[in-house]
Design a protein around this motif. Structure first.
Motif, PDB file in Angstrom:
ATOM      1  N   THR A   7      19.433 -46.093 -32.504  1.00  0.00           N
ATOM      2  CA  THR A   7      20.792 -46.142 -33.048  1.00  0.00           C
ATOM      3  C   THR A   7      21.812 -46.452 -31.957  1.00  0.00           C
ATOM      4  O   THR A   7      22.679 -47.317 -32.114  1.00  0.00           O
ATOM      5  CB  THR A   7      21.145 -44.802 -33.729  1.00  0.00           C
ATOM      6  N   GLU A   8      21.706 -45.735 -30.829  1.00  0.00           N
ATOM      7  CA  GLU A   8      22.632 -45.983 -29.714  1.00  0.00           C
ATOM      8  C   GLU A   8      22.416 -47.370 -29.111  1.00  0.00           C
ATOM      9  O   GLU A   8      23.364 -48.034 -28.706  1.00  0.00           O
ATOM     10  CB  GLU A   8      22.465 -44.902 -28.637  1.00  0.00           C
ATOM     11  N   GLY A   9      21.160 -47.797 -29.061  1.00  0.00           N
ATOM     12  CA  GLY A   9      20.861 -49.129 -28.546  1.00  0.00           C
ATOM     13  C   GLY A   9      21.448 -50.213 -29.433  1.00  0.00           C
ATOM     14  O   GLY A   9      22.010 -51.203 -28.942  1.00  0.00           O
ATOM     15  N   GLU A  10      21.336 -50.028 -30.734  1.00  0.00           N
ATOM     16  CA  GLU A  10      21.916 -50.990 -31.673  1.00  0.00           C
ATOM     17  C   GLU A  10      23.431 -51.069 -31.497  1.00  0.00           C
ATOM     18  O   GLU A  10      24.010 -52.151 -31.467  1.00  0.00           O
ATOM     19  CB  GLU A  10      21.566 -50.578 -33.103  1.00  0.00           C
ATOM     20  N   ARG A  11      24.067 -49.905 -31.357  1.00  0.00           N
ATOM     21  CA  ARG A  11      25.519 -49.872 -31.133  1.00  0.00           C
ATOM     22  C   ARG A  11      25.872 -50.601 -29.842  1.00  0.00           C
ATOM     23  O   ARG A  11      26.787 -51.418 -29.798  1.00  0.00           O
ATOM     24  CB  ARG A  11      26.021 -48.427 -31.061  1.00  0.00           C
ATOM     25  N   ALA A  12      25.127 -50.327 -28.774  1.00  0.00           N
ATOM     26  CA  ALA A  12      25.404 -50.947 -27.481  1.00  0.00           C
ATOM     27  C   ALA A  12      25.226 -52.462 -27.544  1.00  0.00           C
ATOM     28  O   ALA A  12      26.036 -53.214 -27.006  1.00  0.00           O
ATOM     29  CB  ALA A  12      24.505 -50.346 -26.403  1.00  0.00           C
ATOM     30  N   VAL A  13      24.160 -52.905 -28.196  1.00  0.00           N
ATOM     31  CA  VAL A  13      23.925 -54.352 -28.327  1.00  0.00           C
ATOM     32  C   VAL A  13      25.071 -54.988 -29.091  1.00  0.00           C
ATOM     33  O   VAL A  13      25.625 -56.012 -28.659  1.00  0.00           O
ATOM     34  CB  VAL A  13      22.565 -54.630 -29.033  1.00  0.00           C
ATOM     35  N   THR A  14      25.442 -54.393 -30.210  1.00  0.00           N
ATOM     36  CA  THR A  14      26.521 -54.956 -31.023  1.00  0.00           C
ATOM     37  C   THR A  14      27.816 -55.036 -30.232  1.00  0.00           C
ATOM     38  O   THR A  14      28.465 -56.084 -30.182  1.00  0.00           O
ATOM     39  CB  THR A  14      26.729 -54.103 -32.294  1.00  0.00           C
ATOM     40  N   GLN A  15      28.179 -53.944 -29.577  1.00  0.00           N
ATOM     41  CA  GLN A  15      29.434 -53.933 -28.818  1.00  0.00           C
ATOM     42  C   GLN A  15      29.397 -54.891 -27.638  1.00  0.00           C
ATOM     43  O   GLN A  15      30.326 -55.668 -27.429  1.00  0.00           O
ATOM     44  CB  GLN A  15      29.743 -52.517 -28.326  1.00  0.00           C
ATOM     45  N   SER A  16      28.322 -54.831 -26.872  1.00  0.00           N
ATOM     46  CA  SER A  16      28.244 -55.634 -25.651  1.00  0.00           C
ATOM     47  C   SER A  16      28.194 -57.124 -25.937  1.00  0.00           C
ATOM     48  O   SER A  16      28.910 -57.909 -25.326  1.00  0.00           O
ATOM     49  CB  SER A  16      27.016 -55.239 -24.828  1.00  0.00           C
ATOM     50  N   LEU A  17      27.349 -57.520 -26.859  1.00  0.00           N
ATOM     51  CA  LEU A  17      27.196 -58.947 -27.131  1.00  0.00           C
ATOM     52  C   LEU A  17      28.409 -59.506 -27.859  1.00  0.00           C
ATOM     53  O   LEU A  17      28.861 -60.609 -27.554  1.00  0.00           O
ATOM     54  CB  LEU A  17      25.911 -59.211 -27.915  1.00  0.00           C
ATOM     55  N   THR A  18      28.957 -58.753 -28.790  1.00  0.00           N
ATOM     56  CA  THR A  18      30.149 -59.208 -29.508  1.00  0.00           C
ATOM     57  C   THR A  18      31.314 -59.384 -28.550  1.00  0.00           C
ATOM     58  O   THR A  18      32.024 -60.399 -28.603  1.00  0.00           O
ATOM     59  CB  THR A  18      30.518 -58.205 -30.623  1.00  0.00           C
ATOM     60  N   ARG A  19      31.501 -58.419 -27.677  1.00  0.00           N
ATOM     61  CA  ARG A  19      32.606 -58.474 -26.713  1.00  0.00           C
ATOM     62  C   ARG A  19      32.485 -59.700 -25.808  1.00  0.00           C
ATOM     63  O   ARG A  19      33.482 -60.291 -25.420  1.00  0.00           O
ATOM     64  CB  ARG A  19      32.621 -57.191 -25.883  1.00  0.00           C
ATOM     65  N   ARG A  20      31.267 -60.099 -25.498  1.00  0.00           N
ATOM     66  CA  ARG A  20      31.048 -61.237 -24.603  1.00  0.00           C
ATOM     67  C   ARG A  20      30.951 -62.567 -25.340  1.00  0.00           C
ATOM     68  O   ARG A  20      30.848 -63.615 -24.728  1.00  0.00           O
ATOM     69  CB  ARG A  20      29.769 -60.998 -23.794  1.00  0.00           C
ATOM     70  N   GLY A  21      30.900 -62.520 -26.670  1.00  0.00           N
ATOM     71  CA  GLY A  21      30.766 -63.751 -27.436  1.00  0.00           C
ATOM     72  C   GLY A  21      29.355 -64.303 -27.462  1.00  0.00           C
ATOM     73  O   GLY A  21      29.147 -65.481 -27.748  1.00  0.00           O
ATOM     74  N   TRP A  22      28.371 -63.474 -27.177  1.00  0.00           N
ATOM     75  CA  TRP A  22      26.978 -63.908 -27.202  1.00  0.00           C
ATOM     76  C   TRP A  22      26.397 -63.640 -28.577  1.00  0.00           C
ATOM     77  O   TRP A  22      26.758 -62.661 -29.228  1.00  0.00           O
ATOM     78  CB  TRP A  22      26.151 -63.176 -26.154  1.00  0.00           C
ATOM     79  N   THR A  23      25.469 -64.478 -28.979  1.00  0.00           N
ATOM     80  CA  THR A  23      24.841 -64.322 -30.290  1.00  0.00           C
ATOM     81  C   THR A  23      23.353 -64.059 -30.114  1.00  0.00           C
ATOM     82  O   THR A  23      22.629 -64.944 -29.648  1.00  0.00           O
ATOM     83  CB  THR A  23      25.029 -65.599 -31.133  1.00  0.00           C
ATOM     84  N   PRO A  24      22.898 -62.890 -30.498  1.00  0.00           N
ATOM     85  CA  PRO A  24      21.457 -62.636 -30.407  1.00  0.00           C
ATOM     86  C   PRO A  24      20.711 -63.363 -31.517  1.00  0.00           C
ATOM     87  O   PRO A  24      21.271 -63.636 -32.577  1.00  0.00           O
ATOM     88  CB  PRO A  24      21.354 -61.114 -30.578  1.00  0.00           C
TER      89      PRO A  24
END
Length: 197
Positions: free
Chosen positions: A130-147
């Motif tokens: 759950t925390e990893g999902e939150r971190a991925v969403t926040q980090s990648l969105t903030r940087r404009g990266w698309t997983p």
């Protein structure tokens, strides 16, 4: 009076957990007794039993806590990185450098034969994902990266790879090659992100 007893109880429990974590990582489960832990924590062996029950339950509790602390450390290590490569490299290198991974892997294996601690291990996996999902969403969105995968799949895949890397390190010991971490970085970059450096 009750407040002071409560605070003292929290401090004693924390001291036991802190010292148990260190001793278990240094000596393993079999090399540490409740008495060793109590002495190191300035507590009585009966307090170890009171707060944690069995030595195995304390081992699992310490390993789960250490892994969640590692997750926070990993997130901090990658926070300032500006490219997918440096971001993923910070995640992987921080994780694989920590003894918390192997400690948790041992706790997972221990839970197979101690059903009384299985719930704690499962709760830790759930929180980690759950925390990893939150971190991925926040980090990648903030940087404009698309997983390429969902944030949940990214988080689960990361932790599965890190635990696998810890097991490989344990198996090979001094013969473990640092290139294995580099290949993990490349794997995540190739499978997870559309953005290149």
């Amino acid at each position: 009076m009750n407040r002071a007893v409560y605070v003292t109880g929290i401090e004693t429990r924390r001291a036991i957990l802190d010292h148990a974590s260190r001793l278990f990582r240094e000596r393993g489960l079999a090399g540490v007794s409740k008495s060793d832990i109590a002495t190191a924590a300035g507590a009585n062996p009966s307090q170890v039993t009171y707060y944690f029950g069995t030595k195995e339950a304390l081992f699992v509790e310490a390993a789960c806590r250490d892994l969640l602390y590692l997750a926070a450390d990993i997130e901090r290590a990658a926070r300032s990185k500006r490219t997918p490569r440096t971001y993923v490299a910070a995640l992987v290198r921080t994780a694989l450098a920590s003894p918390a991974l192997m400690f948790f892997a041992e706790a997972v294996l221990l839970s197979r034969h101690h059903p009384d601690v299985t719930d704690r291990v499962q709760e830790t996996f759930s929180r980690l994902h759950t925390e990893g999902e939150r971190a991925v969403t926040q980090s990648l969105t903030r940087r404009g990266w698309t997983p390429r995968q969902s944030a949940a799949a990214e988080a689960r895949g990361f932790w599965a790879a890190m635990l696998g890397g810890a097991l490989e390190q344990a198996a090979f010991g001094p013969a473990y090659l640092p290139e294995a971490a580099e290949s993990t970085i490349e794997l995540f970059l190739n499978l997870s992100h559309r953005v290149s450096d």
